[in-house]
Write an enzyme that holds these catalytic residues in place. Structure first.
Site, PDB file in Angstrom:
ATOM      1  N   SER A 127       0.838  -1.203   0.000  1.00  0.00           N
ATOM      2  CA  SER A 127       0.000   0.000   0.000  1.00  0.00           C
ATOM      3  C   SER A 127       0.870   1.249   0.000  1.00  0.00           C
ATOM      4  O   SER A 127       1.977   1.260   0.570  1.00  0.00           O
ATOM      5  CB  SER A 127      -0.842  -0.025   1.280  1.00  0.00           C
ATOM      6  OG  SER A 127      -1.483   1.200   1.482  1.00  0.00           O
ATOM      7  N   TYR A 151      -1.895  -0.932  10.837  1.00  0.00           N
ATOM      8  CA  TYR A 151      -2.190  -1.512   9.519  1.00  0.00           C
ATOM      9  C   TYR A 151      -1.022  -1.271   8.558  1.00  0.00           C
ATOM     10  O   TYR A 151      -0.531  -2.189   7.898  1.00  0.00           O
ATOM     11  CB  TYR A 151      -3.484  -0.902   8.938  1.00  0.00           C
ATOM     12  CG  TYR A 151      -3.610  -1.176   7.456  1.00  0.00           C
ATOM     13  CD1 TYR A 151      -3.946  -2.452   7.004  1.00  0.00           C
ATOM     14  CD2 TYR A 151      -3.345  -0.190   6.495  1.00  0.00           C
ATOM     15  CE1 TYR A 151      -4.029  -2.729   5.642  1.00  0.00           C
ATOM     16  CE2 TYR A 151      -3.421  -0.457   5.145  1.00  0.00           C
ATOM     17  CZ  TYR A 151      -3.758  -1.729   4.726  1.00  0.00           C
ATOM     18  OH  TYR A 151      -3.814  -2.001   3.368  1.00  0.00           O
ATOM     19  N   LYS A 155       1.902  -3.915   6.506  1.00  0.00           N
ATOM     20  CA  LYS A 155       2.302  -3.941   5.088  1.00  0.00           C
ATOM     21  C   LYS A 155       3.820  -3.804   4.967  1.00  0.00           C
ATOM     22  O   LYS A 155       4.469  -4.513   4.204  1.00  0.00           O
ATOM     23  CB  LYS A 155       1.605  -2.811   4.318  1.00  0.00           C
ATOM     24  CG  LYS A 155       0.107  -2.984   4.201  1.00  0.00           C
ATOM     25  CD  LYS A 155      -0.236  -4.182   3.343  1.00  0.00           C
ATOM     26  CE  LYS A 155      -1.683  -4.579   3.436  1.00  0.00           C
ATOM     27  NZ  LYS A 155      -1.994  -5.866   2.821  1.00  0.00           N
TER      28      LYS A 155
HETATM   29  P1  NAD Z   1     -11.159  -6.714   1.132  1.00  0.00           P
HETATM   30  O1  NAD Z   1     -11.387  -6.706   2.586  1.00  0.00           O
HETATM   31  O2  NAD Z   1     -12.328  -6.446   0.236  1.00  0.00           O
HETATM   32  O3  NAD Z   1     -10.502  -8.110   0.692  1.00  0.00           O
HETATM   33  C1  NAD Z   1      -9.649  -8.849   1.538  1.00  0.00           C
HETATM   34  C2  NAD Z   1     -10.158 -10.269   1.559  1.00  0.00           C
HETATM   35  O4  NAD Z   1      -9.295 -11.056   2.388  1.00  0.00           O
HETATM   36  C3  NAD Z   1     -11.575 -10.407   2.110  1.00  0.00           C
HETATM   37  O5  NAD Z   1     -12.378 -11.109   1.197  1.00  0.00           O
HETATM   38  C4  NAD Z   1     -11.392 -11.177   3.420  1.00  0.00           C
HETATM   39  O6  NAD Z   1     -12.491 -12.030   3.691  1.00  0.00           O
HETATM   40  C5  NAD Z   1     -10.111 -11.948   3.144  1.00  0.00           C
HETATM   41  N1  NAD Z   1      -9.340 -12.298   4.350  1.00  0.00           N
HETATM   42  C6  NAD Z   1      -8.964 -11.508   5.375  1.00  0.00           C
HETATM   43  N2  NAD Z   1      -8.253 -12.205   6.279  1.00  0.00           N
HETATM   44  C7  NAD Z   1      -8.169 -13.474   5.817  1.00  0.00           C
HETATM   45  C8  NAD Z   1      -7.570 -14.663   6.300  1.00  0.00           C
HETATM   46  N3  NAD Z   1      -6.936 -14.694   7.481  1.00  0.00           N
HETATM   47  N4  NAD Z   1      -7.654 -15.794   5.557  1.00  0.00           N
HETATM   48  C9  NAD Z   1      -8.329 -15.797   4.382  1.00  0.00           C
HETATM   49  N5  NAD Z   1      -8.925 -14.691   3.875  1.00  0.00           N
HETATM   50  C10 NAD Z   1      -8.844 -13.543   4.580  1.00  0.00           C
HETATM   51  O7  NAD Z   1      -9.980  -5.691   0.821  1.00  0.00           O
HETATM   52  P2  NAD Z   1      -9.460  -5.102  -0.562  1.00  0.00           P
HETATM   53  O8  NAD Z   1      -9.793  -3.663  -0.595  1.00  0.00           O
HETATM   54  O9  NAD Z   1      -9.858  -5.958  -1.676  1.00  0.00           O
HETATM   55  O10 NAD Z   1      -7.892  -5.208  -0.304  1.00  0.00           O
HETATM   56  C11 NAD Z   1      -7.147  -6.333  -0.717  1.00  0.00           C
HETATM   57  C12 NAD Z   1      -5.723  -6.182  -0.220  1.00  0.00           C
HETATM   58  O11 NAD Z   1      -5.169  -4.982  -0.734  1.00  0.00           O
HETATM   59  C13 NAD Z   1      -5.601  -6.104   1.289  1.00  0.00           C
HETATM   60  O12 NAD Z   1      -4.436  -6.795   1.685  1.00  0.00           O
HETATM   61  C14 NAD Z   1      -5.446  -4.620   1.546  1.00  0.00           C
HETATM   62  O13 NAD Z   1      -4.731  -4.375   2.728  1.00  0.00           O
HETATM   63  C15 NAD Z   1      -4.661  -4.194   0.326  1.00  0.00           C
HETATM   64  N6  NAD Z   1      -4.849  -2.782  -0.031  1.00  0.00           N
HETATM   65  C16 NAD Z   1      -6.116  -2.279  -0.137  1.00  0.00           C
HETATM   66  C17 NAD Z   1      -6.296  -0.953  -0.457  1.00  0.00           C
HETATM   67  C18 NAD Z   1      -7.679  -0.361  -0.514  1.00  0.00           C
HETATM   68  O14 NAD Z   1      -7.803   0.851  -0.396  1.00  0.00           O
HETATM   69  N7  NAD Z   1      -8.732  -1.134  -0.742  1.00  0.00           N
HETATM   70  C19 NAD Z   1      -5.189  -0.135  -0.686  1.00  0.00           C
HETATM   71  C20 NAD Z   1      -3.906  -0.682  -0.581  1.00  0.00           C
HETATM   72  C21 NAD Z   1      -3.756  -2.012  -0.244  1.00  0.00           C
HETATM   73  C1  WQD Z   2      -9.237   9.699   0.949  1.00  0.00           C
HETATM   74  C2  WQD Z   2      -9.366  11.183   1.275  1.00  0.00           C
HETATM   75  C3  WQD Z   2      -9.708  11.661   3.600  1.00  0.00           C
HETATM   76  C4  WQD Z   2     -13.588   9.743   3.949  1.00  0.00           C
HETATM   77  C5  WQD Z   2      -6.818   4.606   2.877  1.00  0.00           C
HETATM   78  C6  WQD Z   2      -5.751   3.906   3.648  1.00  0.00           C
HETATM   79  C7  WQD Z   2      -4.659   3.443   2.728  1.00  0.00           C
HETATM   80  C8  WQD Z   2      -5.231   2.638   1.582  1.00  0.00           C
HETATM   81  C9  WQD Z   2      -6.338   3.357   0.892  1.00  0.00           C
HETATM   82  C10 WQD Z   2      -5.223   0.349   2.270  1.00  0.00           C
HETATM   83  C11 WQD Z   2      -8.620  11.590   2.535  1.00  0.00           C
HETATM   84  C12 WQD Z   2     -10.913  12.057   2.776  1.00  0.00           C
HETATM   85  C13 WQD Z   2     -12.399  10.231   3.459  1.00  0.00           C
HETATM   86  C14 WQD Z   2     -14.596  10.672   4.342  1.00  0.00           C
HETATM   87  C15 WQD Z   2     -13.154  12.471   3.693  1.00  0.00           C
HETATM   88  N1  WQD Z   2      -5.834   1.432   2.055  1.00  0.00           N
HETATM   89  N2  WQD Z   2     -12.189  11.570   3.327  1.00  0.00           N
HETATM   90  N3  WQD Z   2     -14.332  12.007   4.174  1.00  0.00           N
HETATM   91  O1  WQD Z   2      -6.999   7.582   3.751  1.00  0.00           O
HETATM   92  O2  WQD Z   2      -6.144   8.031   1.414  1.00  0.00           O
HETATM   93  O3  WQD Z   2      -6.238   5.733   2.254  1.00  0.00           O
HETATM   94  O4  WQD Z   2      -7.332   3.750   1.854  1.00  0.00           O
HETATM   95  O5  WQD Z   2      -4.047   0.124   2.145  1.00  0.00           O
HETATM   96  O6  WQD Z   2      -3.792   2.699   3.489  1.00  0.00           O
HETATM   97  O7  WQD Z   2      -5.227   4.809   4.607  1.00  0.00           O
HETATM   98  O8  WQD Z   2      -8.338   6.839   1.716  1.00  0.00           O
HETATM   99  O9  WQD Z   2     -10.673   6.990   1.021  1.00  0.00           O
HETATM  100  O10 WQD Z   2     -10.128   6.975   3.489  1.00  0.00           O
HETATM  101  O11 WQD Z   2      -9.560   8.964   2.136  1.00  0.00           O
HETATM  102  O12 WQD Z   2     -12.966  13.685   3.570  1.00  0.00           O
HETATM  103  O13 WQD Z   2     -15.672  10.289   4.820  1.00  0.00           O
HETATM  104  O14 WQD Z   2     -10.762  11.458   1.521  1.00  0.00           O
HETATM  105  O15 WQD Z   2      -9.443  12.609   4.583  1.00  0.00           O
HETATM  106  O16 WQD Z   2      -8.116  12.858   2.311  1.00  0.00           O
HETATM  107  P1  WQD Z   2      -6.874   7.148   2.363  1.00  0.00           P
HETATM  108  P2  WQD Z   2      -9.750   7.378   2.112  1.00  0.00           P
END
Ligand code: NAD
Ligand code: WQD
Length: 354
Positions: A127, A151, A155
């Site tokens: 991330s 969190y 990562k």
């Molecule tokens: P999500 O929660 O929709 O998907 C994650 C999946 O992993 C879920 O289906 C959950 O049931 C499964 N899971 C969790 N723990 C588990 C375990 N112990 N064993 C088996 N399955 C398990 O999340 P997402 O948004 O699709 O994110 C996917 C990955 O990408 C995550 O690792 C997240 O940290 C990373 N990521 C997400 C974002 C974001 O903003 N969505 C940004 C950067 C990184």
């Molecule tokens: C985006 C912008 C908020 C909600 C997060 C995780 C990051 C990654 C992606 C997993 C920010 C603003 C948000 C609201 C708002 N996930 N905001 N009102 O914080 O950039 O990233 O998700 O790895 O690790 O930190 O994403 O969508 O929460 O926020 O004003 O109700 O929107 O302040 O500027 P963020 P976000």
């Protein structure tokens, strides 16, 4: 060369399900491994509806080594895309041990099971959060890392663990993909993000305001040093992001060792710009209020995606309007997300030795 199956942990989740669609469309065999902790089996049914192909699915936990070994034993798997994990930044400050156990211990158990099964190619969901408050925008992969939440640290630590493994054992290959802000949904309107409870993230919250589930959006601070005072993020269409995983898998065939890439567009948008872009997709102005800053937010996270463009031959191609239109298509067709559909997996898909 006969291509083997890809194991997709977390493949029923938001980014995982969209990646499974791209893998199936590219003719890859897919085995989904997900405990459905934060997802629904309905997502798997919808993957089949969209692609016309049924992925193999197991409801099982990455903490369950015996289950992992069983699945590696049943299928000819040559690589793993590892999405499974807990992902809520705020929640991670409340229950850090759960985050470290699931995301770090879970990944170590997965890597051990891979090693014992002689599967040594992994693409990992990292991330942009690993950059903390970056000194230079756009952010190159060489930027110092300094995660600010439990969190984020899961990562960062997992990145270190995988890098150390690749250094020690030269037959491993890993792609650490640092995602910026995923947005949007599948263009079919059948599949998209399905948050449980109150969404933490901007776009799913805004989508729920648009369908009347929430009254207004709270904008967290308008006094940041940016063009309109609200924070800047690099929003990347989830379908582009999914395709980045196929490019990374292909890269691993060159035996590169451990490589890391930013997956972003290179273009930042403010919160107010995102509201206006989504207003356009919905066809009306959505209500919002400026409130206090949210703890832990940084002013600007915009990717420098040059390395992924060059070394993966991958580039984000879809626009912000594509992301907003697809999100609205999904949310307006499915105002309750996947709620109301049977969420649990068929009994025969469950493996549990925990
Ligand atoms: P999500 O929660 O929709 O998907 C994650 C999946 O992993 C879920 O289906 C959950 O049931 C499964 N899971 C969790 N723990 C588990 C375990 N112990 N064993 C088996 N399955 C398990 O999340 P997402 O948004 O699709 O994110 C996917 C990955 O990408 C995550 O690792 C997240 O940290 C990373 N990521 C997400 C974002 C974001 O903003 N969505 C940004 C950067 C990184
Ligand atoms: C985006 C912008 C908020 C909600 C997060 C995780 C990051 C990654 C992606 C997993 C920010 C603003 C948000 C609201 C708002 N996930 N905001 N009102 O914080 O950039 O990233 O998700 O790895 O690790 O930190 O994403 O969508 O929460 O926020 O004003 O109700 O929107 O302040 O500027 P963020 P976000």
């Amino acid at each position: 060369m006969v291509q083997k199956a890809v194991l997709v942990t977390g493949g029923a989740g938001y980014i995982g399900s969209h990646t499974v669609i791209e893998l199936l469309n590219a003719g890859r065999e897919v085995v989904i491994y997900d405990n459905l902790d934060n997802s629904s089996y309905e997502a798997v049914r919808r993957i089949e509806k969209i692609t016309g192909k049924a992925p193999i699915f197991y409801k099982a936990d990455i903490l369950d080594k015996k289950a992992l070994l069983e699945v590696f034993g049943r299928h000819a798997i040559d690589s793993v895309i590892h999405f499974a994990g807990l992902k809520a930044v705020g929640e991670s400050t409340q229950i850090p041990l759960d985050y470290y156990y699931n995301n770090i211990t879970g990944t170590i158990i997965l890597l051990q099971a891979m090693k014992e099964s002689n599967v040594k190619n992994i693409v990992f969901s990292s991330s942009a959060t690993v950059y903390g408050e970056p000194p230079v925008i756009p952010i190159p992969e060489t930027s110092p890392t300094d995660a600010k939440s439990p969190y984020g640290r899961t990562k960062l630590f997992v990145e270190h663990i995988i890098r150390d493994l690749c250094t020690a054992e030269k037959d491993w290959n890993a792609g650490l993909l640092r995602y910026f802000n995923p947005a949007g949904a599948h263009p079919s309107g059948i599949l998209g993000e399905n948050p449980t409870g109150i969404p933490n993230n901007l776009m799913p919250f805004l989508a729920q305001v648009a369908v009347g589930k929430r009254e207004f959006l709270s904008v967290f601070g308008d006094d940041y040093p940016t063009r309109d005072g609200t924070c800047i993020r690099d929003y990347i269409h989830v379908v582009d992001l999914a395709k980045g995983h196929l490019a990374a898998l292909k890269k691993l065939e060159e035996n590169p060792g451990c490589v890391e890439y930013n997956l972003g567009t290179g273009v930042g948008s403010t919160v107010l710009e995102m509201i206006h872009a989504f207003d356009k997709a919905v066809g009306r102005e959505l209500p919002y209020k400026i409130v206090a800053r949210r703890a832990g937010d940084v002013p600007n996270l915009t990717a420098d995606p040059t390395l992924a463009n060059k070394e993966l031959g991958w580039k984000a191609e879809l626009s912000l309007d594509d992301a907003c239109n697809s999100l609205w298509n999904w949310q307006s067709n499915n105002p309750q997300g996947l709620e109301g559909f049977p969420a649990d997996a068929p009994k025969e898909a469950v493996i549990n030795y925990l």
